[in-house]
Design a protein around this motif. Structure first.
Motif, PDB file in Angstrom:
ATOM      1  N   ARG A   1       0.689   4.685  -2.450  1.00  0.00           N
ATOM      2  CA  ARG A   1       0.334   5.757  -1.841  1.00  0.00           C
ATOM      3  C   ARG A   1       1.385   6.762  -2.463  1.00  0.00           C
ATOM      4  N   SER A   2       2.771   6.052  -2.905  1.00  0.00           N
ATOM      5  CA  SER A   2       3.640   6.760  -3.514  1.00  0.00           C
ATOM      6  C   SER A   2       3.021   7.477  -4.724  1.00  0.00           C
TER       7      SER A   2
ATOM      8  N   GLY B   1      -1.265   8.340  -9.762  1.00  0.00           N
ATOM      9  CA  GLY B   1      -2.354   7.548  -9.779  1.00  0.00           C
ATOM     10  C   GLY B   1      -3.186   7.450  -8.739  1.00  0.00           C
ATOM     11  N   THR B   2      -4.209   6.748  -8.868  1.00  0.00           N
ATOM     12  CA  THR B   2      -5.306   6.907  -7.697  1.00  0.00           C
ATOM     13  C   THR B   2      -5.398   5.405  -7.082  1.00  0.00           C
ATOM     14  N   MET B   3      -5.612   5.240  -5.824  1.00  0.00           N
ATOM     15  CA  MET B   3      -5.567   4.256  -5.126  1.00  0.00           C
ATOM     16  C   MET B   3      -6.890   3.387  -5.797  1.00  0.00           C
ATOM     17  N   PRO B   4      -6.379   1.902  -5.876  1.00  0.00           N
ATOM     18  CA  PRO B   4      -7.535   1.196  -6.329  1.00  0.00           C
ATOM     19  C   PRO B   4      -8.592   0.897  -5.223  1.00  0.00           C
ATOM     20  N   LYS B   5      -9.629   0.601  -5.669  1.00  0.00           N
ATOM     21  CA  LYS B   5     -10.747   0.434  -4.633  1.00  0.00           C
ATOM     22  C   LYS B   5     -10.468  -1.005  -3.954  1.00  0.00           C
TER      23      LYS B   5
ATOM     24  N   VAL C   1       0.100   7.823  -5.485  1.00  0.00           N
ATOM     25  CA  VAL C   1      -1.238   9.011  -5.309  1.00  0.00           C
ATOM     26  C   VAL C   1      -0.533  10.323  -4.884  1.00  0.00           C
ATOM     27  N   PHE C   2       0.428  10.274  -4.001  1.00  0.00           N
ATOM     28  CA  PHE C   2       1.118  11.493  -3.416  1.00  0.00           C
ATOM     29  C   PHE C   2       2.018  12.119  -4.432  1.00  0.00           C
TER      30      PHE C   2
ATOM     31  N   ARG D   1       0.782  -1.306   0.011  1.00  0.00           N
ATOM     32  CA  ARG D   1      -0.060  -0.092   0.022  1.00  0.00           C
ATOM     33  C   ARG D   1       0.994   1.087   0.015  1.00  0.00           C
TER      34      ARG D   1
END
Lengths: 402, 139
Positions: free
Chosen positions: B90-91, B98-102, B93-94, B86
Motif C-alpha cells: 500500500r505504501s 506501484g499497483t497492488m498485485p492481484k 500504491v499511495f 500488504r
C-alpha cells in the motif's frame, strides 16, 4: 470529554475497517484499482500550542487527513494513477482537496523508467510516504526532518522523473535512483504562508518555482542495510502583500541535502537521517530596500522500533533541530547568528487492530523552541504570550487504509 | 548429558519440522518465464515490488488472499506477516510507485491465472494440482 471521543473514534474505525476492501472495477478492458486512507489524531500539550492547534488546555482533535486514489496498469510497462488528498491540521489545510499526485509511468526496463505529471518527491526515507500512517511506526515522524506543518512544501513536484533499479556486480547489492525536474507550487494553507501571516502580517498569494533533484539509495551487501542520499535545488519566488504594499521573496540559493540509513532485522528496525536545508533569499516588502534572509536549518534523528507481536510495535526516536538564522536589512542591520534548537525525545506504541486499522499512542518530550522566521511547529498566532522553553505532548492517532 | 542430548534432539526435530513446513509451498510461473529457479532475494524483490523482472524478463506477482500457503510463503520468503506485507504494497500504491498485485481466493485460482498469463508468478500449496505452469526452484 476527549477521552470518550478518542475511544469512540477507535471503535468506529475498527467497525468501519471490517467492511473495507480495495475495490477493483473495469473501464473497458482495463482494470482499475481504488484505494484510500484516512487518519484522525488528537494532541494534548502541557504548555505551548503546537502545530497551529489549541493543544494546551483540553487538547485538540483538529488533526484529520484523507486520501483516495485510482490506478490502472494498462500494460506490464505502462501505468496511470492519481490521488486526491485533503487535510485539516489546526489552521492548516482547511479541507481544500488537492491533486496530491497524478502520473503516467512507463517502465522500459527495471533500470530505466519514466514518470510524468504531478509526482511525489523522493527525498530521504519517508518524504513520499509520510502520510501513510499504517506504514510508519510513529504517529508523527521526526519533526526535525519531516515537519508535518510543512508537508505541502516538499510532497510533490509537477514535472518528470527518471528512475530505476539495478543490481551491482560482485554481490555488491543493488542501487535505486530517481532524478527529477519540474515546478513546486505550495498551497496557501500550508505552514510557511501561515507563519508569515501570523508573525509579520504578510499575506502570500503565490509561493513556488522550479525544482530539480535526485535520490540515490544503495541496498548494501549487508542484508537489510540501506544507505542513501538525496539532493534538491530550488528557485523559489513568492508574491503577496504586506501592510497594503506588494510583498515579494526571491531565492538566491535554495537547496536541501539529506543522508540516511536504515537497518531491519527480524522484528527490529533502526534508522537515522540528517537533513540540511539552506536558503538565501531577498525579501522586498514595499520599500526600495531589500531584506536579505539566510536560513541554515539542520535536523537529524535516530530512531527504531520493535515488533512485539502482530498487534503491537514499540518505537522511539531522538530528534534534533537547529536553525541558524541571519540577514541584513538595506545593508545596515546584521543579525547575529541566532541559532535556536529543539530536541525531542519520543516514545510510541503502535497497535495494529487488523489489516486496515492502526492506533498509535505517543509521548513527545521537547526541549527548546524555534525562532519566528521559519515554521517549526510552534506559531506566534497560537502562542501570543510567547513560548515556554519545554513542551510535553501526548498524541493519539487512528488510521484506516484499504 | 542426557538432558543436553534430549535438548539437541528436540531442536533438531523442530528444525526438520520447520524445513518440511517451508517445503509445503511451491513457487509457480507461467511457462513464458525463462528462469527455472530463483534466488530467495530475487523472489523477495519481485513479491515486494522492488523488482519487476526475473532473468531479464518482466514478471507479475500473483498473491493468495489468505490461507496456509500464503502464511508459509510470507514467513519463508518475505519475512513479514500479512499485515505488514500488504502495508508495504500500500505504501507503493499511495506514493504512486506501484499497483497492488492481484490477490486470488484459492490455490487453484492462482494456478489457473498463472497458466494463462505471460510473466505471471505465484505460489501455492504443494499438494495443489498445477498443470500448465512451471515450478521454480528456490535457491
Amino acid at each position: 470529554m476527549y477521552s470518550k471521543r478518542i475511544a469512540s473514534g477507535i471503535i468506529a474505525a475498527f467497525i468501519i475497517s471490517a467492511g473495507l476492501h480495495a475495490q477493483e472495477f473495469k473501464i473497458g478492458k482495463y482494470e482499475v484499482q481504488a484505494h484510500g486512507f484516512g487518519t484522525q489524531g488528537y494532541i494534548k500539550t502541557n504548555d505551548n500550542n503546537w502545530l497551529t492547534m489549541q493543544t494546551s488546555g483540553s487538547g485538540s482533535g483538529v488533526f484529520t487527513d484523507a486520501g483516495f486514489n485510482l490506478s490502472s496498469q494498462f500494460t506490464n510497462k505502462f501505468r496511470v494513477a492519481a490521488q486526491v488528498y485533503s487535510r485539516k491540521l489546526g489552521a492548516l489545510g482547511d479541507w481544500h482537496p488537492q491533486l496530491d499526485w497524478g502520473i503516467a509511468d512507463y517502465k522500459v526496463k527495471p533500470w530505466l523508467g519514466f514518470r510524468g505529471g504531478k509526482v511525489k518527491t523522493v527525498l530521504g526515507l519517508y518524504n513520499d510516504v509520510q502520510d501513510l500512517d499504517f506504514a510508519n511506526t510513529y504517529a508523527l515522524l521526526p519533526q526535525s526532518v519531516y515537519p508535518i506543518d510543512m508537508r505541502d512544501a516538499m510532497i510533490a513536484h509537477e514535472g518528470g522523473d527518471i528512475y530505476g533499479r539495478a543490481k551491482l556486480p560482485r554481490n555488491l547489492g543493488a542501487i535505486a535512483y530517481d532524478a527529477y525536474g519540474g515546478r513546486r507550487s505550495d498551497s496557501m494553507s500550508s505552514g510557511y504562508p501561515y507563519e508569515l501571516k501570523s508573525s509579520i502580517a504578510a499575506y502570500l498569494t503565490h509561493y513556488g518555482g522550479p525544482v530539480y533533484g535526485g535520490d540515490l539509495r544503495w541496498n548494501t551487501p549487508v542484508k537489510n542495510l540501506k544507505l542513501g542520499m538525496s539532493r534538491q535545488n530550488e528557485q523559489i519566488t513568492a508574491a503577496g502583500t504586506y501592510q497594503g504594499a506588494p510583498y515579494a521573496e526571491s531565492s538566491r540559493h535554495d537547496w536541501t541535502n539529506q543522508y540516511y540509513g536504515q537497518y531491519t532485522a527480524n522484528r527490529w528496525h533502526a534508522e537515522s537521517e540528517y537533513k540540511r536545508y539552506y536558503r538565501d533569499q531577498i525579501v522586498m516588502s514595499g520599500t526600495p530596500a531589500a531584506f536579505d534572509v539566510d536560513q541554515d536549518i539542520r535536523g537529524w534523528y535516530v530512531g527504531g522500533g520493535f515488533t512485539v507481536n502482530k498487534w503491537l510495535e514499540g518505537g522511539s526516536y531522538f530528534s534534533h533541530y537547529r536553525d541558524f538564522f541571519g540577514g541584513t536589512l538595506a545593508g545596515i542591520i546584521t543579525y547575529a547568528d541566532a541559532a535556536t534548537k529543539d530536541l525531542a525525545k519520543v516514545v510510541t506504541a503502535k497497535f495494529t487492530l487488523n489489516r486496515f486499522t492502526t492506533v498509535k499512542v505517543e509521548g513527545h518530550f521537547m526541549d527548546g523552541a524555534p525562532n519566528e522566521f521559519y515554521p517549526a511547529g510552534f506559531y506566534a498566532a497560537e502562542n501570543p504570550q510567547g513560548l515556554a522553553p519545554t513542551t510535553n505532548a501526548f498524541v493519539v492517532r487512528t488510521g484506516l487504509s484499504f | 548429558m542426557k538432558k543436553l542430548l534430549s535438548l539437541f534432539l528436540l531442536v533438531a526435530s523442530a528444525s526438520i519440522f520447520i524445513v518440511q513446513a517451508k517445503a509445503q509451498v511451491i513457487v509457480i510461473a507461467n511457462p513464458s518465464v525463462k528462469a527455472s529457479d530463483v534466488s530467495k532475494n530475487d523472489l523477495k524483490d519481485v513479491f515486494t515490488g522492488a523488482s519487476t523482472s526475473l532473468g531479464g524478463a518482466n514478471v507479475v506477482p500473483i498473491l493468495l488472499k489468505a490461507g496456509t500457503a500464503h502464511e508459509e510463503f510470507l514467513q519463508a520468503y518475505i519475512g513479514k506477516n500479512d499485515t505488514s506485507y500488504r502495508a508495504g504494497w500500500r505504501s507503493l500504491v499511495f506514493s504512486g510507485q506501484g499497483t497492488m498485485p492481484k490477490s486470488l481466493d484459492t490455490d487453484s485460482a492462482v494456478v489457473e491465472f498463472v497458466a494463462h498469463n505471460a510473466g505471471a508468478i505465484g505460489y501455492i500449496g504443494k499438494a495443489t494440482p498445477h498443470e500448465g505452469v512451471k515450478v521454480l526452484g528456490v535457491k
